[in-house]
Write an enzyme that holds these catalytic residues in place. Sequence first.
Site, short mmCIF file in Angstrom:
data_model
loop_
_atom_site.label_atom_id
_atom_site.label_comp_id
_atom_site.label_asym_id
_atom_site.label_seq_id
_atom_site.Cartn_x
_atom_site.Cartn_y
_atom_site.Cartn_z
N ILE A 192 -0.61 4.61 4.28
CA ILE A 192 -1.03 3.29 4.75
C ILE A 192 -1.53 2.48 3.55
CG2 ILE A 192 -2.39 2.01 6.45
CD1 ILE A 192 -2.83 4.61 7.97
N PRO A 193 -0.61 2.07 2.68
CA PRO A 193 -1.05 1.23 1.57
C PRO A 193 -1.60 -0.09 2.11
CG PRO A 193 1.35 1.61 1.49
CD PRO A 193 0.82 2.30 2.68
N HIS A 194 -2.65 -0.59 1.47
CA HIS A 194 -3.22 -1.85 1.95
C HIS A 194 -3.87 -2.62 0.81
CE1 HIS A 194 -6.10 1.45 2.56
NE2 HIS A 194 -7.04 0.59 2.23
N GLY A 195 -3.90 -3.93 0.99
CA GLY A 195 -4.46 -4.80 -0.03
C GLY A 195 -5.02 -6.07 0.58
N LEU B 294 -0.52 -2.83 5.01
CA LEU B 294 -1.34 -3.87 5.60
C LEU B 294 -1.88 -4.78 4.51
CD1 LEU B 294 -2.83 -4.85 8.18
CD2 LEU B 294 -4.62 -3.20 7.61
#
Length: 150
Positions: free
Chosen positions: A65-68, A103
């Site tokens: 779940i990469p997110h920034g 996300l």
Amino acid sequence: MTLQDILTLDCTQCAVPVQSKKRLLEQICLLAAKQLGTANSTDLLDSLLDREKMGSTGIGNGIAIPHGRLNNTDKAIAVFLTTQQAIDFDAIDNQPVDIFICLFVPENSTQEHLETLQSIAKLFSDRKTAKQVRKCVNQQEMFNLIQQAT
């Protein structure tokens, strides 16, 4: 906010032919930038890479779940894709990853960010969901699966 609230068909891809973590993150950022219209894919990539430096967003069982964070927007966006072959993503279980739920949230939406991450983790905590995603053969099928998930 849930994944269903912010995921679009345009940001869903099935069996993407990438071989590395960096290429995968670049692909995610291109999709997100196109959807946002105002964001630069390089800025989005920098946001993801900054987060990955703090620790991998690979949560195990072949899922990440990469997110920034996004500047200058009040819109959250999700990108959901699978890869043709699992890739090394430095996941917590040291297993390769083939399901990615990315996300991007506005800079000042910390609580919303945490709630959305939690809803995604909960959705994929049931191994049946990941198994169903891996059986999907096109983006429409993947998108429908997520929209119908509870």
